[in-house]
Scaffold this motif. Structure first.
Motif, PDB file in Angstrom:
ATOM      1  N   LYS A 116     -37.826  24.648 -20.432  1.00 29.46           N
ATOM      2  CA  LYS A 116     -38.836  25.699 -20.552  1.00 29.46           C
ATOM      3  C   LYS A 116     -38.650  26.778 -19.491  1.00 29.46           C
ATOM      4  CE  LYS A 116     -42.272  22.405 -22.274  1.00 29.46           C
ATOM      5  NZ  LYS A 116     -43.576  21.737 -21.985  1.00 29.46           N
TER       6      LYS A 116
ATOM      7  N   ALA B 222     -31.858  26.060 -28.414  1.00 29.55           N
ATOM      8  CA  ALA B 222     -31.071  26.965 -27.573  1.00 29.55           C
ATOM      9  C   ALA B 222     -29.916  26.225 -26.899  1.00 29.55           C
ATOM     10  CB  ALA B 222     -31.978  27.606 -26.524  1.00 29.55           C
TER      11      ALA B 222
ATOM     12  N   ILE C  63     -32.013  34.452 -29.122  1.00 31.31           N
ATOM     13  CA  ILE C  63     -32.394  33.960 -27.802  1.00 31.31           C
ATOM     14  C   ILE C  63     -32.785  35.120 -26.889  1.00 31.31           C
ATOM     15  CG2 ILE C  63     -31.519  32.812 -25.729  1.00 31.31           C
ATOM     16  CD1 ILE C  63     -29.818  31.053 -27.590  1.00 31.31           C
TER      17      ILE C  63
ATOM     18  N   PRO D 247     -36.545  24.378 -26.941  1.00 30.37           N
ATOM     19  CA  PRO D 247     -35.421  24.448 -25.993  1.00 30.37           C
ATOM     20  C   PRO D 247     -34.159  23.745 -26.476  1.00 30.37           C
ATOM     21  CG  PRO D 247     -37.447  24.049 -24.806  1.00 30.37           C
ATOM     22  CD  PRO D 247     -37.796  23.998 -26.262  1.00 30.37           C
TER      23      PRO D 247
ATOM     24  N   ILE E 189     -30.849  31.036 -19.415  1.00 31.74           N
ATOM     25  CA  ILE E 189     -32.010  31.404 -20.225  1.00 31.74           C
ATOM     26  C   ILE E 189     -33.250  30.980 -19.448  1.00 31.74           C
ATOM     27  CG2 ILE E 189     -33.219  31.041 -22.401  1.00 31.74           C
ATOM     28  CD1 ILE E 189     -30.555  30.427 -23.673  1.00 31.74           C
TER      29      ILE E 189
ATOM     30  N   ARG F   8     -44.965  29.289 -27.391  1.00 31.33           N
ATOM     31  CA  ARG F   8     -44.819  28.468 -26.183  1.00 31.33           C
ATOM     32  C   ARG F   8     -45.906  27.396 -26.124  1.00 31.33           C
ATOM     33  NH1 ARG F   8     -41.799  29.066 -21.602  1.00 31.33           N
ATOM     34  NH2 ARG F   8     -42.565  27.999 -19.728  1.00 31.33           N
TER      35      ARG F   8
ATOM     36  N   LEU G 183     -38.311  30.558 -21.659  1.00 32.67           N
ATOM     37  CA  LEU G 183     -38.197  30.630 -23.113  1.00 32.67           C
ATOM     38  C   LEU G 183     -39.566  30.892 -23.738  1.00 32.67           C
ATOM     39  CD1 LEU G 183     -35.849  30.205 -25.180  1.00 32.67           C
ATOM     40  CD2 LEU G 183     -36.725  27.884 -25.493  1.00 32.67           C
TER      41      LEU G 183
ATOM     42  N   ALA H 237     -36.513  35.467 -24.566  1.00 30.31           N
ATOM     43  CA  ALA H 237     -36.314  34.896 -23.237  1.00 30.31           C
ATOM     44  C   ALA H 237     -35.710  35.945 -22.313  1.00 30.31           C
ATOM     45  CB  ALA H 237     -35.408  33.664 -23.314  1.00 30.31           C
TER      46      ALA H 237
END
Length: 619
Positions: A53, A28, A104, A25, A148, A159, A151, A108
């Motif tokens: 997240k 991003a 991204i 994260p 976003i 993840r 993610l 996501a």
């Protein structure tokens, strides 16, 4: 046989590229905030849920995008920063590759709302896994808002590799601090799970450092400024006495871009030579302004590494500028007495004729031996060769008798006292069956049958505390010593998140700590073994040691915590110990599971035999 080489679909290629650009994260967050800065925004809001997240939202008041630009920004290698390859060597913006938004969007669920100032309506676009699910006009503020959500929702393996929320939040705070330091003229806010973590109004660089790191840094900063034909250098370094045992407060910016460079870091550390203790790292926030044509920033996916045309000159400039600032502000010691002008202000200069010599007055008739009823001395007493009879006591001869009578009992008491001390010493040595001596405040020497042994008192106490803290962590049996007045301790954002993560284990050790607002905790009790420690220093050193062990040794969390607290709470070299304290220390050491090995893997006890001594002396 059919062909086996095929062109990957764009969605798969974007997911592969996302592995380099978006690692967690925090990656991003960095890309979105830098895009907002490139858009000319002077107000940026960052909103997070579950450490990024579940949600990362960046709202800015920048230039906004048209409908075509909003759709095009999610395409690979689509950018407004460069037009041709030569533009790579004239970059002043944060982004330039055009990969971040496409990467991204591939991993996501993205929602974009944007509007230019001159447009009446904005554009709303929703994308999931590189597929556009919604595109329409909307009403929104001027600027850009991008959300976003979830993610790595379509890459479960990635993840699952994410850490817990406190760890991921620390990485986000690190990225946020770097961007906020590089742009003190921009207003930043950071909200996490409904709570405001940072509120940073536009300010000067020094004020921004204080807002980010804490008010205590106001007295720790030394300004650095140097202008040359090669680079322009400005910023601040910390005073040597406030250096920390772990890295984390070292910031280099080249053309306002945060970089990691061990070579330039060595230049700063060389400037602090002989001012810092071993394994200490000073604070510095240094900005290098250099011609973009003399550097290459396109050497790493995260753009944190740069190549220079003239590294040696930059190294020399940074080293000399930092060293000159430390000397200019009297940080380094000096033997130049012309610079030590602090005493001059204490003396007020006077003209020679205004100086008056001191006078002495005395009473020639004063007689300290005369009683109130006696007559005064003759003024010419000094010319007489004898004392007046009235000034001599009549029973002067009894003074000798009194002194003779009192001397014997006093001498007898002193003798008996010495005898008691000797008896006690014999009793102590007999009961403990050991003779202990302290050498240079560092080592304890004990006689044994085969010779003698030397014990490092600091290493021994570290081993004792370490095993005791480990047992307390397993049994949750830490004893707390309540403080008379609760102390509030303010930490920087990353350390505060780390302490929140460790709070259950820290409480198991005997700390009585509760959260108290923004980056602040209240300490109401500390472990009973550390009753004389300062709460603020104890927490800072505990977290520093934990981070240092985590980076070097990769220890288990509880083992790391016990090791860090033991090292900070142990008796330091040079401390004087009584005979009783030495006996207790030795007894506790031999009750440990591993009394011979220190926390660093070195011996605690060294034994010398009589045979070795005889061999040495007979040579």
């Amino acid at each position: 046989m059919s062909d086996i080489i095929q062109l990957l679909p764009d969605s798969v290629a974007n997911q592969i590229a996302a592995g380099e650009v978006v690692q967690r994260p925090a990656s991003a967050v960095k890309e979105l905030v830098e895009n907002a800065i490139d858009a000319g925004a002077d107000k940026i809001q960052l909103i997070l849920k579950d450490a990024g997240k579940s949600l990362i939202q960046v709202i800015d008041n920048g230039c906004g995008m048209s409908l075509t630009d909003a759709r095009m920004c999610f395409e690979r290698h689509a950018t407004s920063k460069i037009r041709k390859a030569e533009d790579l060597f004239a970059i002043r913006t944060m982004g330039f590759r055009g990969e971040a938004m496409a990467s991204i969007a591939a991993i996501a669920q993205v929602e974009l709302k944007t509007r230019r100032v001159e447009d009446e309506l904005g554009t709303e676009i929703e994308i999931e896994g590189s597929q556009v699910t919604k595109q329409e006009a909307c009403q929104c503020n001027a600027g850009t808002s991008i959300c976003i959500k979830n993610l790595f929702y379509n890459i479960p393996a990635r993840r699952n590799f994410l850490k817990g929320n406190p760890v991921e939040m620390r990485h986000i705070i690190d990225e946020f601090q770097r961007v906020a330091l590089a742009n003190p003229q921009i207003f930043f806010t950071l909200h996490h799970d409904g709570q405001e973590v940072y509120h940073l109004p536009a300010a000067s660089l020094k004020q921004r450092i204080i807002h980010l790191l804490g008010n205590q840094y106001n007295q720790r900063l030394v300004p650095v400024e140097e202008e040359t034909t090669i680079i322009n250098l400005k910023g601040y370094v910390g005073k040597p006495e406030f250096a920390r045992k772990t890295r984390g407060e070292q910031f280099f910016f080249v053309n306002n871009r945060f970089i990691k460079d061990g070579y330039l870091n060595h230049a700063v550390m060389t400037a602090f030579e002989e001012l810092l203790p071993d394994e200490s790292y000073p604070l510095y926030v240094l900005f290098i302004d250099i011609d973009p044509s003399k550097i290459d920033i396109n050497v790493h996916p995260t753009k944190t590494e740069i190549k220079y045309q003239d590294e040696k000159s930059i190294y020399a400039i940074i080293r000399s500028a930092v060293k000159r600032s430390l000397g200019k502000y009297n940080i380094t010691p000096t033997i130049d007495f012309d610079q030590e002008n602090s005493i001059e202000h204490l003396i007020t200069p006077k003209a020679f004729e205004d100086i008056v010599a001191p006078s002495i007055k005395f009473n020639p008739d004063f007689n300290p031996f005369a009683n109130e009823g006696t007559t005064k001395r003759d003024p010419n007493f000094r010319n007489h060769g004898d004392y007046q009879k009235s000034s001599i006591p009549s029973n002067w001869d009894t003074l000798y008798q009194i002194s003779q009578r009192d001397t014997t009992p006093q001498q007898h008491q002193m003798d008996t006292g010495e005898q008691k001390v000797e008896i006690n010493d014999e009793q102590i040595s007999k009961s403990s069956e050991r003779q202990l001596f302290q050498i240079h405040g560092r080592y304890i020497l004990s006689q044994i049958k085969s010779g003698f042994m030397m014990i490092s008192q600091q290493a021994a106490h570290e081993r004792i505390l370490y095993e005791k803290f480990l047992q307390q962590l397993e049994n949750h049996s830490g004893v707390s010593q309540q403080t008379l007045f609760p102390q509030s301790v303010t930490l920087n954002g990353a350390d505060y998140e780390m302490l929140r993560e460790l709070l259950p284990d820290v409480r198991a050790l005997g700390f009585d700590i509760r959260e108290f607002g923004k980056n602040t905790v209240v300490v109401e009790g500390i472990p009973a073994e550390l009753h004389n420690a300062n709460e603020h220093e104890l927490l800072e050193h505990l977290l520093e040691g934990f981070k240092n062990n985590l980076a070097i040794l990769k220890l288990d969390k509880r083992d790391n915590l016990a090791r860090s607290l033991a090292r900070n709470g142990a008796i330091k070299a040079g401390a004087k110990l009584s005979l009783e304290e030495m006996n207790i220390l030795v007894d506790q050491l031999f009750a440990c599971q591993m009394p011979n090995i220190s926390l660093g893997g070195k011996p605690i006890i060294i034994t010398f035999t009589l045979a070795e001594l005889l061999e040495r002396f007979e040579k």
